[in-house]
Design a protein around this motif. Sequence first.
Motif, short mmCIF file in Angstrom:
data_model
loop_
_atom_site.label_atom_id
_atom_site.label_comp_id
_atom_site.label_asym_id
_atom_site.label_seq_id
_atom_site.Cartn_x
_atom_site.Cartn_y
_atom_site.Cartn_z
N GLU A 1 -40.60 -9.46 -23.54
CA GLU A 1 -40.29 -10.84 -23.92
C GLU A 1 -41.56 -11.66 -24.09
O GLU A 1 -41.65 -12.51 -24.99
CB GLU A 1 -39.37 -11.47 -22.86
CG GLU A 1 -37.96 -10.91 -22.89
CD GLU A 1 -37.14 -11.33 -21.68
OE1 GLU A 1 -37.67 -12.13 -20.86
OE2 GLU A 1 -35.99 -10.88 -21.55
N ARG B 1 -44.20 -10.70 -25.27
CA ARG B 1 -44.81 -10.32 -26.54
C ARG B 1 -43.84 -10.54 -27.71
O ARG B 1 -44.07 -10.06 -28.81
CB ARG B 1 -45.24 -8.84 -26.47
CG ARG B 1 -46.40 -8.63 -25.53
CD ARG B 1 -46.56 -7.20 -25.07
NE ARG B 1 -47.72 -7.08 -24.19
CZ ARG B 1 -47.73 -7.46 -22.90
NH1 ARG B 1 -46.62 -7.92 -22.34
NH2 ARG B 1 -48.82 -7.35 -22.18
N HIS B 2 -42.74 -11.27 -27.42
CA HIS B 2 -41.73 -11.58 -28.44
C HIS B 2 -41.15 -10.30 -29.05
O HIS B 2 -40.91 -10.22 -30.26
CB HIS B 2 -42.31 -12.49 -29.53
CG HIS B 2 -42.94 -13.74 -29.00
ND1 HIS B 2 -42.20 -14.78 -28.46
CD2 HIS B 2 -44.24 -14.11 -28.87
CE1 HIS B 2 -43.01 -15.74 -28.05
NE2 HIS B 2 -44.26 -15.35 -28.27
#
Length: 328
Positions: A176, A178-179
């Motif tokens: 999350e 690091r998207h």
Amino acid sequence: MQYKNLGRTGLKVSRLVLGTMNFGELTDEKTAFKIMDRALEAGINTFDTADVYGGPQSPDMEKGYGKSEEIVGRWLAKTGNRDKIVLATKVYQPMGTGPNDRGLSAYHIRRAAEASLKRLQTDHIDLYQMHHIDSNTPWAEVWQAMGQLIREGKITYVGSSNFAGWNIATAQKEAEERHMFGLASEQSLYNLSNRALELEVIPALRYYNVGLIVWSPIGMGLLAGDFDESSKGRRHTADLENRIQQHRKQLEKYQDFCKEIGEEPSVVALAWLLHNPVVTAPITGPRTVEQLDKSLRALDVKLSDDVLKRLDEIWPGPGGEAPKAYAW
């Protein structure tokens, strides 16, 4: 066939996954082709393998590691069925004798993925699973490597296998940040005779909406029935015999109860897993077409609340989820 979303993804997978660990060792290629033909005919759209499958899990080509992927690859090339299946394989185990021929370093992930693609004769892997946690590799490196493979179109989803609950939570947090989507699924040992997963892994999977694919749903043969004969011809005969002796009283009660409800023990074991809403699909790893057909019966077996209660009495779990199971 019944289908279910793989965790929070939009991907539909069959409620039974075809496991190919036996291909190349206990199951020859001709029989493996027949099993895959029958699985697809029955609606099984998810095939699971690993780079190390096909023989003793050892970096020695003469012993057959990589053979399972090669057999699946030749079947895909022969039949043209690549776009009809969800193809899953794994990375982590030793695939050579060098110090970087194992684990989850970016170096090994890239090389292992390329080698699996070559053996599978395809340009992409639908579900690329980390076979074990690698405590020596930081998550920043792991997700960087997986993200690169996703961008290149070589893998679509990332999964884990044999992770602890806190490993799953950490993996998701790091993803999350690091998207990234993170884990689509976890593949774990879970069956009536081994319910440790209920303590922390299943709660973690439920919280993060990660799918659960179950390996060894019949306890490596323990729950197959006729347990006095079940160790004959199996890979881990001594280990299985020890577990039979350890669980003999439970096995006797279980076998008698299955006779009472008119179903085979192996079928009941699979059906029990299918009744758990957290379970996406158990893996069936048949050595023959006949074994595959027997597994398919589990999809039609409905276990009542009374039956599920009796199974809990025979094979009790850890007492619930952590920490309530032991703290109060």
